[in-house]
Design an enzyme around this catalytic site. Structure first.
Site, short mmCIF file in Angstrom:
data_model
loop_
_atom_site.label_atom_id
_atom_site.label_comp_id
_atom_site.label_asym_id
_atom_site.label_seq_id
_atom_site.Cartn_x
_atom_site.Cartn_y
_atom_site.Cartn_z
N HIS A 93 4.05 -1.45 2.79
CA HIS A 93 2.74 -1.38 2.13
C HIS A 93 2.15 0.02 2.28
O HIS A 93 1.99 0.53 3.41
CB HIS A 93 1.83 -2.42 2.77
CG HIS A 93 0.50 -2.60 2.12
ND1 HIS A 93 0.32 -3.36 0.98
CD2 HIS A 93 -0.72 -2.13 2.46
CE1 HIS A 93 -0.98 -3.36 0.66
NE2 HIS A 93 -1.63 -2.60 1.54
N ASP A 131 -1.04 2.40 1.49
CA ASP A 131 -2.47 2.33 1.18
C ASP A 131 -2.97 3.67 0.65
O ASP A 131 -2.99 4.67 1.37
CB ASP A 131 -3.26 1.96 2.43
CG ASP A 131 -3.10 0.49 2.77
OD1 ASP A 131 -3.44 -0.35 1.91
OD2 ASP A 131 -2.63 0.19 3.88
N GLY A 145 -6.81 -7.53 8.95
CA GLY A 145 -6.96 -8.41 10.10
C GLY A 145 -5.87 -9.45 10.23
O GLY A 145 -6.07 -10.48 10.88
N GLY A 148 -1.22 -3.90 9.44
CA GLY A 148 -1.14 -2.53 9.93
C GLY A 148 -1.16 -2.48 11.44
O GLY A 148 -0.14 -2.28 12.10
N SER A 149 -2.35 -2.72 12.02
CA SER A 149 -2.46 -2.58 13.47
C SER A 149 -1.64 -3.62 14.23
O SER A 149 -1.11 -3.32 15.31
CB SER A 149 -3.93 -2.61 13.90
OG SER A 149 -4.61 -3.67 13.26
C1 DX5 Z 1 -7.39 -1.76 4.47
C2 DX5 Z 1 -5.97 -1.57 4.00
C3 DX5 Z 1 -5.01 -2.30 4.84
C4 DX5 Z 1 -5.01 -1.91 6.30
C5 DX5 Z 1 -4.89 -3.18 7.07
O1 DX5 Z 1 -8.25 -1.17 3.62
O2 DX5 Z 1 -5.81 -2.00 2.67
O3 DX5 Z 1 -3.70 -2.35 4.30
O4 DX5 Z 1 -3.99 -1.05 6.68
O5 DX5 Z 1 -4.99 -2.88 8.43
P1 DX5 Z 1 -5.02 -4.02 9.55
O6 DX5 Z 1 -3.79 -4.84 9.38
O7 DX5 Z 1 -5.04 -3.22 10.80
O8 DX5 Z 1 -6.27 -4.81 9.32
ZN ZN Z 2 -3.73 -2.37 1.90
#
Ligand code: DX5
Ligand code: ZN
Length: 228
Positions: free
Chosen positions: A32, A34, A177, A197-198
């Site tokens: 993915h 961003d 999240g 992501g995290s």
């Molecule tokens: C948020 C992005 C996400 C982000 C998610 O605006 O679109 O793809 O990386 O990050 P986590 O998984 O840490 O919430």
């Molecule tokens: Zn995203």
């Protein structure tokens, strides 16, 4: 079938190629990417050049999430860079139907993303033109934000909407999240692509362990009894 899509937003960008390879080899089906422009969302990230670099190091599905105003201006660039899926925000595309046609005319899968405040009715008239519906579970712009609980109900309604019109044909993706804690309920409610992501790149035992933990958390769970 559930696909895991690590969001590179939380990776170590100085080690981009290695980070992509790590999650690829850990079995993540999608990568993915961003893209933020500092206008549609407050943050600025990356463009087609970096998306192309990601394409160069993986055979996995490159999933580009455009959080930008006037997405039509850049869709061809991301298609050329090797994106497989291009998702635009309904809030940013003034002529959404035309934008989706543009993505498909370039041979790419077309996605529409909805912010938490945007009702599902925003995609009702374009359901024939989408391959993916992204239900944002945070307000876009940053990684590491808390999952918005109300989006679980919206997700279930999103799955019901696409099944009513295009049974079995549309991926429903969640982004924001997503973790081992939230993922089981998300998959049960209809998500087939989990962006994280995290939870992946911030996993205490590393990104490969993050992918494995997410996968294990949704083992045996499916939104429909046929296990699609
Ligand atoms: C948020 C992005 C996400 C982000 C998610 O605006 O679109 O793809 O990386 O990050 P986590 O998984 O840490 O919430
Ligand atoms: Zn995203």
């Amino acid at each position: 079938m559930v696909r895991i899509a690590p969001s590179l937003l939380s990776c170590r960008f100085a080690e981009l190629g290695r980070e992509v390879k790590t999650v690829d080899e850990a079995g993540a089906e999608w990568i993915h990417v961003d893209v933020m422009d500092g206008r549609f969302v407050p943050n600025i990230t990356i463009g087609p050049l970096i998306a192309g670099a990601v394409r160069g190091v993986t055979q996995r599905t490159v999933d580009v999430h455009l959080m930008i105003e006037e997405p039509d201006r850049y869709i061809a660039d991301f298609a050329r860079a090797g994106a497989d899926v291009i998702t635009v925000h309904a809030e940013a595309a003034r002529h959404l139907h035309r934008t989706l046609e543009l993505i498909r005319s370039l041979g790419k899968r077309a996605g529409v993303a909805l912010n938490p405040a945007t009702p599902l009715s925003a995609v009702e008239e374009v359901l024939d033109g989408i391959d993916l519906l992204l239900v944002m579970t945070v307000n876009p712009g940053f990684g590491g934000q808390a999952f918005i609980p109300r989006s679980l109900d919206k997700l279930a309604r999103a799955r019901a909407l696409v099944e009513a019109h295009r049974p079995g044909e549309v991926e429903v993706q969640v982004d924001g999240g997503v973790s081992e804690k939230t993922a089981p309920a998300l998959v049960a409610a209809g998500a087939t692509v989990l962006v994280a992501g995290s939870a992946v790149f911030g996993h205490p035992r590393g990104a490969a362990a993050g992918v494995a933990a997410l996968r294990a958390s949704v083992e045996g769970i499916s939104w429909d009894e046929r296990g699609r």
